[in-house]
Design a protein around this motif. Sequence first.
Motif, PDB file in Angstrom:
ATOM      1  N   LYS A   1     -46.587  43.545  12.726  1.00 27.38           N
ATOM      2  CA  LYS A   1     -47.958  44.040  12.695  1.00 27.38           C
ATOM      3  C   LYS A   1     -48.557  44.006  11.291  1.00 27.38           C
ATOM      4  O   LYS A   1     -49.722  43.693  11.111  1.00 27.38           O
ATOM      5  CB  LYS A   1     -48.015  45.488  13.224  1.00 27.38           C
ATOM      6  N   ASN A   2     -47.765  44.378  10.294  1.00 26.94           N
ATOM      7  CA  ASN A   2     -48.232  44.420   8.914  1.00 26.94           C
ATOM      8  C   ASN A   2     -47.661  43.210   8.185  1.00 26.94           C
ATOM      9  O   ASN A   2     -46.501  43.207   7.776  1.00 26.94           O
ATOM     10  CB  ASN A   2     -47.781  45.727   8.254  1.00 26.94           C
ATOM     11  N   ILE A   3     -48.483  42.175   8.037  1.00 26.12           N
ATOM     12  CA  ILE A   3     -48.016  40.887   7.515  1.00 26.12           C
ATOM     13  C   ILE A   3     -48.778  40.594   6.227  1.00 26.12           C
ATOM     14  O   ILE A   3     -50.012  40.497   6.236  1.00 26.12           O
ATOM     15  CB  ILE A   3     -48.259  39.770   8.545  1.00 26.12           C
ATOM     16  N   THR A   4     -48.049  40.464   5.118  1.00 30.87           N
ATOM     17  CA  THR A   4     -48.711  40.335   3.824  1.00 30.87           C
ATOM     18  C   THR A   4     -48.099  39.204   3.010  1.00 30.87           C
ATOM     19  O   THR A   4     -46.870  39.118   2.869  1.00 30.87           O
ATOM     20  CB  THR A   4     -48.574  41.643   3.012  1.00 30.87           C
ATOM     21  N   LEU A   5     -48.962  38.334   2.469  1.00 29.79           N
ATOM     22  CA  LEU A   5     -48.518  37.347   1.491  1.00 29.79           C
ATOM     23  C   LEU A   5     -48.487  38.042   0.137  1.00 29.79           C
ATOM     24  O   LEU A   5     -49.528  38.348  -0.445  1.00 29.79           O
ATOM     25  CB  LEU A   5     -49.465  36.142   1.472  1.00 29.79           C
ATOM     26  N   ILE A   6     -47.299  38.308  -0.376  1.00 26.12           N
ATOM     27  CA  ILE A   6     -47.147  39.053  -1.624  1.00 26.12           C
ATOM     28  C   ILE A   6     -47.502  38.192  -2.823  1.00 26.12           C
ATOM     29  O   ILE A   6     -48.135  38.649  -3.776  1.00 26.12           O
ATOM     30  CB  ILE A   6     -45.701  39.574  -1.765  1.00 26.12           C
ATOM     31  N   GLY A   7     -47.096  36.937  -2.793  1.00 32.34           N
ATOM     32  CA  GLY A   7     -47.382  36.016  -3.887  1.00 32.34           C
ATOM     33  C   GLY A   7     -47.010  34.610  -3.472  1.00 32.34           C
ATOM     34  O   GLY A   7     -46.252  34.406  -2.529  1.00 32.34           O
ATOM     35  N   GLU A   8     -47.553  33.621  -4.187  1.00 28.96           N
ATOM     36  CA  GLU A   8     -47.322  32.228  -3.811  1.00 28.96           C
ATOM     37  C   GLU A   8     -46.029  31.661  -4.391  1.00 28.96           C
ATOM     38  O   GLU A   8     -45.705  30.505  -4.159  1.00 28.96           O
ATOM     39  CB  GLU A   8     -48.521  31.370  -4.202  1.00 28.96           C
ATOM     40  N   ASN A   9     -45.289  32.469  -5.126  1.00 29.98           N
ATOM     41  CA  ASN A   9     -43.996  32.024  -5.635  1.00 29.98           C
ATOM     42  C   ASN A   9     -42.887  32.496  -4.713  1.00 29.98           C
ATOM     43  O   ASN A   9     -42.899  33.633  -4.238  1.00 29.98           O
ATOM     44  CB  ASN A   9     -43.754  32.573  -7.042  1.00 29.98           C
TER      45      ASN A   9
END
Length: 296
Positions: A152-160
Amino acid sequence: MKIGFIGLGVMGAPMARHLADAGHEIVTVLNRSPLPADLKASVVASPTEVARISEIVITMLPDTPDVERVLLGRNSVLEGISAGKLVIDMSSISPIATAEFAAKIREAGAGYLDAPVSGGEVGAKAASLTIMVGGPAAEFERARPIFEKLGKNITLIGENNGAGQTCKIANQIIVALNIEAVAEALVFAGKAGCDAAKVRAALMGGFASSRVLEVHGERMISRSFAPGFRIRLHQKDLNLALESARALGVALPGTAAAQQLMNACSARADGAEADHSSLVRALEILSNHELSTERN
């Protein structure tokens, strides 16, 4: 699509089931865990074959060496992966090793996301996991429909690559210290002569209320230590935290204390395989008071 899923343990099995229920064709290889009776999947001989016939390969494994073996070892994913495919590691492992694994997979022309999860067995079964992702935004968007079937809680933290694993370590620090805080509070209240169950019920209505107090506080009082998330796995995550902290020059005194309490619990015959809420046992020994005696 055809999705390779490697790691059908406590967390992986229900996650794979959600993807199968959504209409995806699951391909797997069996290692420690048998194929669940209610999971429709094709079983092949090796991770290499999983990678060769799948569009996306997901791994959900216990520790860094397990992921390294499956991704880069003999008969590995790397030997079967090709350009245009995507590897998603949803295990909780070392951020430094993750960056190294990603580089090897990318050399073969495939994409790579590290996407560890939080929520335990309950969240895996309910498809309500929190998913923390590291990797390029385009690959994240490609994987988003899959993630939405799992959490449910989906987050792109960083592109690395490694950013998702760093976030998961932060999560495990917070969870461990919350478990320790709840355990300390309940043992303190019990040793002082209060009914720990009533103390917990009262605290659930105040500022001390938390998901850990709700779920793990109840486990501590009812002595329900069958694993949702095993102590040995949380130990592994805290080891990653302390190793990373040394490399960064960060002080984590609370994390070190929680790790020592988990070490004490693991020394018991059944300790390492018990739920991480059983950390309370170490405090009970130090305090000479067991919460279960209050029910006698």
